[in-house]
Structure formats: C-alpha cells, structure tokens
Design a protein around this motif. Structure first.
Motif, mmCIF file in Angstrom:
data_model
loop_
_atom_site.group_PDB
_atom_site.id
_atom_site.type_symbol
_atom_site.label_atom_id
_atom_site.label_comp_id
_atom_site.label_asym_id
_atom_site.label_seq_id
_atom_site.Cartn_x
_atom_site.Cartn_y
_atom_site.Cartn_z
ATOM 1 N N ALA A 5 -9.634 -0.837 6.678
ATOM 2 C CA ALA A 5 -8.506 -0.222 7.382
ATOM 3 C C ALA A 5 -7.187 -0.877 6.984
ATOM 4 C CB ALA A 5 -8.723 -0.327 8.892
ATOM 5 N N VAL A 6 -7.189 -2.178 6.858
ATOM 6 C CA VAL A 6 -5.960 -2.888 6.456
ATOM 7 C C VAL A 6 -5.559 -2.498 5.034
ATOM 8 C CG1 VAL A 6 -4.991 -5.151 5.986
ATOM 9 C CG2 VAL A 6 -6.368 -4.805 8.035
ATOM 10 N N LEU A 7 -6.526 -2.436 4.111
ATOM 11 C CA LEU A 7 -6.214 -2.074 2.733
ATOM 12 C C LEU A 7 -5.673 -0.655 2.634
ATOM 13 C CD1 LEU A 7 -9.259 -3.690 0.865
ATOM 14 C CD2 LEU A 7 -6.925 -4.541 1.022
ATOM 15 N N LEU A 8 -6.261 0.280 3.368
ATOM 16 C CA LEU A 8 -5.769 1.662 3.358
ATOM 17 C C LEU A 8 -4.345 1.741 3.894
ATOM 18 C CD1 LEU A 8 -8.953 3.619 4.511
ATOM 19 C CD2 LEU A 8 -7.975 3.504 2.215
ATOM 20 N N GLY A 9 -4.055 0.999 4.941
ATOM 21 C CA GLY A 9 -2.697 0.998 5.482
ATOM 22 C C GLY A 9 -1.688 0.484 4.476
ATOM 23 N N VAL A 10 -2.047 -0.581 3.754
ATOM 24 C CA VAL A 10 -1.132 -1.123 2.736
ATOM 25 C C VAL A 10 -0.910 -0.123 1.611
ATOM 26 C CG1 VAL A 10 -0.877 -2.943 1.011
ATOM 27 C CG2 VAL A 10 -1.712 -3.505 3.289
ATOM 28 N N ALA A 11 -1.986 0.549 1.148
ATOM 29 C CA ALA A 11 -1.852 1.540 0.084
ATOM 30 C C ALA A 11 -0.955 2.697 0.509
ATOM 31 C CB ALA A 11 -3.238 2.042 -0.328
ATOM 32 N N ALA A 12 -1.124 3.205 1.742
ATOM 33 C CA ALA A 12 -0.288 4.305 2.229
ATOM 34 C C ALA A 12 1.175 3.894 2.285
ATOM 35 C CB ALA A 12 -0.786 4.749 3.610
ATOM 36 N N SER A 13 1.449 2.672 2.704
ATOM 37 C CA SER A 13 2.838 2.200 2.760
ATOM 38 C C SER A 13 3.451 2.155 1.369
ATOM 39 C CB SER A 13 2.885 0.821 3.413
ATOM 40 O OG SER A 13 2.352 0.864 4.723
ATOM 41 N N LEU A 14 2.693 1.691 0.382
ATOM 42 C CA LEU A 14 3.202 1.648 -0.986
ATOM 43 C C LEU A 14 3.500 3.046 -1.522
ATOM 44 C CD1 LEU A 14 0.889 -1.119 -2.522
ATOM 45 C CD2 LEU A 14 3.280 -1.318 -1.853
#
Length: 414
Positions: free
Chosen positions: A273-282
């Motif tokens: 979940a944390v990795l997906l959130g970071v990717a979406a922000s980028l």
C-alpha cells in the motif's frame, strides 16, 4: 586433660591442660575443636601456651569437642575428646514465622521457638500495642522443650498488634523477647516476578514452579497464576507464552506452509500500500510538470511570433510666406509610428523600401531586426546616396563609393 565442667556459662573463661608423658620430650602440642586446629589469636580469645589452652569470654559457639596432640622425634599421639557445653540464656531461633494474619473473632495460633542450654522450662507471653501492654494468661500458653504456642483471638481492631515471647531456663530469663506481628487478614497480593520456560529449562528453579504438558507447537497460550488464602484469592497474573514450532513439522506440514504463506501476505500488504501510494504521487507530479512546461513553451512561441515595425514619418518641407521670414519650416507630426505585426510576408521589406524611394511623403520603414543585423539606418537626407532599387549590389566591386556600397548592402539585407 583436666577441666571442671560443672558450671560453665556464657561469658566465662575456660582453661584446658594436656597431660603428656613422653621420652624424648615433645617439641610440639596442637589443639583442635571439632577436628579443626586452633591457632593463637588473642583478639578472638584463644591463647595457646604449650601444653595449655585458654578460652576467654566463651560463647555458645565455643561449645564442642576439644582434643590435644603431642609430637616428639618418635611420633605423635592424641588425647580423648572432651565435650564443652556452654550454658546460655534463651535466644530466639532464626528460622520461624514472624507475621500472622487473622480476622476478628478468629483464633490465631502463634508459635515461639528459642535456643538455650539447658532448655527453656517456662515461657511468658504479652500483647503490646502503642497504648497498652497486657500479659497473656498461662492457661492459654502451651510449652514443650524450648517451644511455646499461644492461641490469640483478636476481638476488635485494637487487638491487632505485636505478641512478645520470653523463654526462661536455669541460667536466666531471656533478655530480648521474640516479637510476632498480628495483622488483619486479607487476600494475598498478586504474584510477581513470574517467568515461563520451554521444555525442562526450569529445572532447579526455586519453588514454586509448575509444569504443563501436551501443548501444541506454534500456539499462543495464556497462563494465569493465582495466589489464595483463607480470606480469598488474589487477582490473577497472566503470562503469555508462544510454543516454538518444531522444525521437522514446519518442513512437512502443508497446513504450516499455508499458514506461513498467509502470514507473509498479511505482513506484505501494508508495504504494498505504501509503495502504490508513492508511485501514484510520482505520476501526478509528472503530469503536472508536463502541463506546466507545455504552457510555458506555447507562451514563448507566441511572444516570438510578435514583431514590432517602426515607421519613420518626417513631414515634407513647405515654403511659407513672407510672414515667416523666408525660412523653411516643417510640419510637426509623428516622426515614428510603432506598428505591431503578427505575421511577416516574404519580400514585404524590399517592397516597402521601393515605395519609400519612389514616394515623397517623408515616411520610410525600418525593421528593428535588420537594424541590429546590418547596423545601418536609412533616412530621407541620405536619399541622394541611394541607387535605383533595381541596381545590382555587384557595383561595389567596380569601384563604387563606400556609402553607396553600404546602402546596397543594407538593401540586400532587407
């Protein structure tokens, strides 16, 4: 060895003498207490004076078996042991219960143990508080061989306090009483400092300890330990223990493998979940950056497409009458007119120069870009120097004047 054993009390001095017959004479005499050799020590009250032994201010620890040993050139010999029993008044035994709990109207049996020589024959008991001192009647006291017991029943809350016990023997009465505390009974405190071990690692631990068998591997158990007395049970102390997983079972059991996989998936879910959130922000930041850059590029192209044209307008000279003094005056009008042009037609600059050369309205066209590139300015005063527009710029190579060549270059630049 000569010794008067009739009446040796604590605090007195004792003299031992070893009677020796030997030939040749002895050259050394040793003294022993219970098999341990004694050494000369005035501070401890042990004085060796061959063949005598002096014990000063004996105590109950001086009691025991004493022997002497004589040594000469032919050998050694030891005497018979003699028992020394030092008489002393009763003292409290060390290992006994000092605190008793009870409720009102509930009898409490308190036991008093003393050490003495000879044994204590009688005992005396008393109840003591901060406000009173009361002796316990003899009919409530039971005594036997240096031990006494009393049955005490508190009636009110004032009856909780201290019980005092004295022993009496042939030497003298006990100087310091044994003190026992009677407190209101209550449920015990919760147990503390408890630990849980796996397998037999608790062997040799102090009491109490408990052993639980038949536990399943890889399972969490909650163990409750409770202390209780006649008044009730204390709150339980809960211990949490996770039994280890057997290595062989972990390798062969499908259920263990499934549970391990499920546990790994659950543990990885927060990380994903944390990795997906970071990717979406980028991704969002990248899209916004592209939009901003495109907007700035469009504005730059729009500004580049905009050009400024300068029209110089000089009024034609007109002759005035005699009122003007015969001087030539010019009409005052705009000398320079800024014209904004968003588009540029090929050949437009040359056509404007031709129109200027043929006309007599006093206006001409200047392209700022051409001024910067060619470094020349065309004015009406230099009109006489301008050749015909159709004249080729090659005239510069045939010895034409420098000014005319400069004008030809300027026209060519347009």
């Amino acid at each position: 060895m000569n010794l008067n054993m009739s009446n040796i009390k604590e605090g007195e001095d004792v003299y031992f003498e070893c009677d020796i017959q030997a030939n040749p004479k002895v050259f050394r005499v040793q003294w022993f207490q219970n098999g341990q050799e004694l050494h000369h020590n005035v501070t401890a009250g042990v004085i060796l004076s061959n063949p005598s032994l002096v014990l000063q201010r004996v105590t109950r620890k001086s009691s025991g078996h004493y022997t002497c040993r004589a040594i000469n050139l032919n050998g050694e010999a030891s005497s018979n042991a003699i028992q020394l029993s030092v008489k002393f008044a009763p003292v409290c035994s060390a290992d006994q219960k000092w605190v008793y709990g009870g409720g009102r109207h509930q009898p409490v049996n308190v036991t008093c143990n003393v050490e003495s020589h000879p044994e204590a024959s009688t005992f005396k008991w008393a109840f003591n508080t901060s406000s009173e001192y009361v002796e316990i009647p003899q009919d409530r006291i039971f005594s036997s061989r240096s031990r006494s017991m009393v049955a005490y029943t508190p009636q009110t809350h004032h009856d909780f306090g201290s019980l005092l016990c004295w022993g009496v023997n042939d030497v003298e009465n006990q100087k310091q009483p044994c003190v026992f505390h009677i407190v209101p009974a209550a449920v015990p405190e919760p147990v503390h400092n408890c630990s849980v071990w796996h397998n037999a690692s608790a062997a040799g631990e102090p009491e109490p300890h408990f052993t639980v068998t038949g536990l399943a591997p890889g399972t969490e158990y909650r163990l409750a330990v409770v202390a209780s007395n006649a008044q009730g049970a204390a709150p339980p102390t809960v211990l949490v223990h996770l039994t280890p997983i057997d290595v062989a079972e972990k390798r062969t059991s499908p259920s263990a493998a499934d549970s391990a996989g499920a546990g790994s998936l659950v543990s990885l879910t927060p990380i994903l979940a944390v990795l997906l959130g970071v990717a979406a922000s980028l991704v969002v930041c990248s899209v916004v950056l592209v939009v901003v850059m495109r907007a700035r590029s469009a504005n730059a192209r729009a500004r580049a497409a905009t050009q400024t044209k300068i029209i110089y307008d000089k009024a034609s000279p007109t002759a005035k009458g005699a009122d003007d003094g015969g001087f030539v005056q010019q009409e005052r009008g705009p000398d320079i007119i800024l014209v904004k042009s968003d588009t540029r037609v090929p050949g437009e600059d040359k056509q404007l120069v031709r129109d200027y050369l043929r006309g007599r309205d006093g206006s001409f066209y200047i392209n700022p870009g051409s001024l910067l590139n060619n470094g020349a300015v065309v004015t009406r005063e230099t009109e006489a120097l301008l050749p015909d527009p159709t004249t080729s710029s090659s005239a510069c190579s045939q010895g034409a004047p420098v000014t005319r060549c400069a004008r030809s270059l300027f026209r060519g630049g347009l």
